[in-house]
Design a protein around this motif. Structure first.
Motif, PDB file in Angstrom:
ATOM      1  N   LYS A  53       1.093  -1.348  -0.143  1.00  0.00           N
ATOM      2  CA  LYS A  53       0.380  -0.211  -0.094  1.00  0.00           C
ATOM      3  C   LYS A  53       1.263   0.834  -0.374  1.00  0.00           C
ATOM      4  O   LYS A  53       1.553   1.257   1.074  1.00  0.00           O
ATOM      5  CB  LYS A  53      -1.391   0.095   1.209  1.00  0.00           C
ATOM      6  CG  LYS A  53      -2.233  -0.992   1.457  1.00  0.00           C
ATOM      7  CD  LYS A  53      -2.547  -0.950   2.253  1.00  0.00           C
ATOM      8  CE  LYS A  53      -3.788   0.101   3.218  1.00  0.00           C
ATOM      9  NZ  LYS A  53      -4.644  -0.122   3.680  1.00  0.00           N
ATOM     10  N   LEU A  62      -3.951 -10.323  -1.033  1.00  0.00           N
ATOM     11  CA  LEU A  62      -5.126 -10.369  -2.746  1.00  0.00           C
ATOM     12  C   LEU A  62      -5.385 -11.302  -3.072  1.00  0.00           C
ATOM     13  O   LEU A  62      -4.159 -11.723  -3.928  1.00  0.00           O
ATOM     14  CB  LEU A  62      -4.814  -8.400  -3.548  1.00  0.00           C
ATOM     15  CG  LEU A  62      -5.325  -8.942  -4.732  1.00  0.00           C
ATOM     16  CD1 LEU A  62      -7.046  -8.338  -4.014  1.00  0.00           C
ATOM     17  CD2 LEU A  62      -4.970  -7.810  -5.842  1.00  0.00           C
ATOM     18  N   ALA A 381      -6.842  -0.612  -5.739  1.00  0.00           N
ATOM     19  CA  ALA A 381      -6.966  -1.070  -4.760  1.00  0.00           C
ATOM     20  C   ALA A 381      -7.609   0.703  -3.962  1.00  0.00           C
ATOM     21  O   ALA A 381      -6.616   1.125  -3.727  1.00  0.00           O
ATOM     22  CB  ALA A 381      -6.505  -1.774  -3.682  1.00  0.00           C
ATOM     23  N   SER A 388     -11.899  -1.673   2.521  1.00  0.00           N
ATOM     24  CA  SER A 388     -11.726  -1.496   1.910  1.00  0.00           C
ATOM     25  C   SER A 388     -12.435  -2.497   0.406  1.00  0.00           C
ATOM     26  O   SER A 388     -13.320  -2.950   0.953  1.00  0.00           O
ATOM     27  CB  SER A 388     -10.880  -3.087   2.399  1.00  0.00           C
ATOM     28  OG  SER A 388      -9.338  -1.793   3.412  1.00  0.00           O
ATOM     29  N   VAL A 390     -11.494  -4.035  -3.330  1.00  0.00           N
ATOM     30  CA  VAL A 390     -10.484  -3.746  -4.788  1.00  0.00           C
ATOM     31  C   VAL A 390     -11.611  -3.742  -6.165  1.00  0.00           C
ATOM     32  O   VAL A 390     -12.421  -4.722  -6.103  1.00  0.00           O
ATOM     33  CB  VAL A 390      -9.812  -5.441  -4.711  1.00  0.00           C
ATOM     34  CG1 VAL A 390      -9.092  -4.984  -6.110  1.00  0.00           C
ATOM     35  CG2 VAL A 390      -8.537  -5.057  -3.878  1.00  0.00           C
TER      36      VAL A 390
END
Length: 433
Positions: A53, A62, A381, A388, A390
């Motif tokens: 990140k 992920l 992302a 959060s 994606v």
């Protein structure tokens, strides 16, 4: 002497491949499962990876499987201008019954009336959504592909009435995924009952030998080589005089049940994942060189400023940003007007707003739509501050460089960039490095 046992088929499997079992309601059409399994079979061969990140340097896991499957369906949606039988990850408002799909914020006409034919929003956190009252089922199969509305009969959030176009809600569960009770109840509400709710349960039935061969495919940049009938080499232009370019991995075409003359291509970066990757902006020019030749052409300017040491400098008197190399040479110049124009186009295709832009932690190119379609599906992302997520979004390839510049400026000079994109005037001079 030890007896060598042949590879065993995993329990519950009938062969050594990727299998799918339909549970709950049967799918409405015999073509549905082959279409979904073509995507799931491809996606199942992608491993879990971690990415860094950009905000805090933390490494986050992920799972590529669901992301790749959604991206492949989303690619089909783009190619068919969202007049398609399948829709990936539609956002539903659970505050109403039946739940309403959130539609694109695109408006038209002088009176700014909502377009009744607009698609579902691609923004993972639509305006007006409430935490805990938002659901994104994996796949919606519609009754009529000529209608973009993906829900039951009822009015949308602007009060425009729509007839029922939801044929089936399909939740895809890869190995390890669990359908929770709350999730099931929410999906039954969205679908309109148990007869319109299906679960596609994916089983990875590969034996150890098959898995090892797939791992070898990963190392050789072709984890799904058996799906790729196009095995010609693509040569990258040499970056330094006298250096012979190495053949680049050929993007793997992603077909539907019936091969099309315009297949989407999964970009080669997804075929090279090992343990961890950084975002495209962090990989710099090296990351761009991993992309297909067609997408590289659209990123030629980006490769220049990413691959050269320097800084973005604000020219307040000229209302422009310039990328200046460490030798003092100006490489690229973007005016505020150009940035606003690109931002407007990006919003038109993606529904990204300023808050989402500020929270983007990581970006990668997932799918090249091909030369004829000239669009790219990009993975973003989004930081935890707004939940959060994606998400795969798509834009014309010609906008990719502009989006990358906007993403970079958002990291180094957010307040000034936000004022430029929103049209708010502030008395600030800034230099971004």
């Amino acid at each position: 002497m030890a007896v060598i046992q042949p590879p065993q088929t995993p329990q519950g499997c009938t062969n050594t491949s990727i299998e799918g079992t339909i549970k709950q309601a049967p799918l409405p059409n015999p073509d549905n499962k082959p279409y979904l399994m073509e995507k799931a079979n491809y996606a199942s061969r992608f491993p879990k990876l971690s990415f860094k990140k950009t905000k805090d340097g933390d490494v986050t896991g992920l799972e590529l499987k669901q992301l790749v499957m959604s991206g492949l369906i989303r690619a089909d949606e783009y190619r068919w201008d969202f007049l398609w039988d399948y829709k990936a990850e539609v956002c539903f408002d659970m505050a109403s019954l039946p739940p309403k799909p959130f539609l694109s914020s695109t408006w038209f006409g002088e009176e700014e009336k909502p377009d009744p034919l607009r698609r579902h929003t691609l923004f993972p956190f639509p305006k007006g959504s409430v935490k805990g009252l938002l659901r994104r089922p994996d796949v919606i199969i519609v009754k009529n592909r000529s209608t973009r509305w993906p829900g039951q009969a009822g009015p949308d959030h602007q009060g425009i009435a729509h007839s029922n176009n939801l044929e089936r809600l399909v939740e895809v569960k890869f190995p390890g995924d669990v359908l929770g009770m709350a999730q099931r109840e929410a999906y039954l509400d969205i679908a309109g009952g148990s007869t319109r709710f299906s679960v596609l349960e994916i089983s990875d039935c590969r034996d150890d030998g098959d898995r090892e061969r797939d791992r070898q495919y990963n190392r050789e940049h072709k984890p799904t080589g058996e799906f790729n009938p196009l095995q010609w080499p693509v040569l990258l232009p040499p970056r330094n005089p006298g250096v012979t370019p190495r053949p680049a991995p050929v993007p793997v075409p992603a077909y539907g049940p019936t091969p099309t003359s315009r297949p989407a291509h999964v970009e080669s970066w997804t075929q090279q994942v090992q343990e961890a990757v950084d975002g495209l902006l962090e990989q710099g020019a090296q990351g761009i060189r991993k992309l297909s030749q067609e997408v590289q052409q659209h990123l030629e300017d980006a490769a220049t400023w990413i691959g050269v040491k320097g800084e973005w400098v604000r020219r307040e008197s000229q209302k422009a940003w310039e990328w200046v190399s460490e030798t003092g040479a100006q490489v690229i110049r973007w005016t505020d007007e150009q940035l606003r124009a690109i931002w407007k186009e990006v919003q038109h295709f993606t529904d990204i707003n300023l808050e989402m832009l500020r929270r983007v932690d990581w970006v990668q190119i997932l799918i090249d739509m091909g030369v004829l379609a000239a669009e790219v599906v990009i993975v973003l992302a989004i930081g935890a501050a707004i939940g959060s997520a994606v998400v795969a979004v798509g834009i014309p390839a010609a906008l990719v460089t502009g989006l990358m510049i906007i993403l970079h400026l958002a990291r180094v000079s957010w307040l000034l960039l936000a004022s430029i994109l929103s049209g708010v005037v502030i008395n600030t001079a800034a230099t971004a490095g």
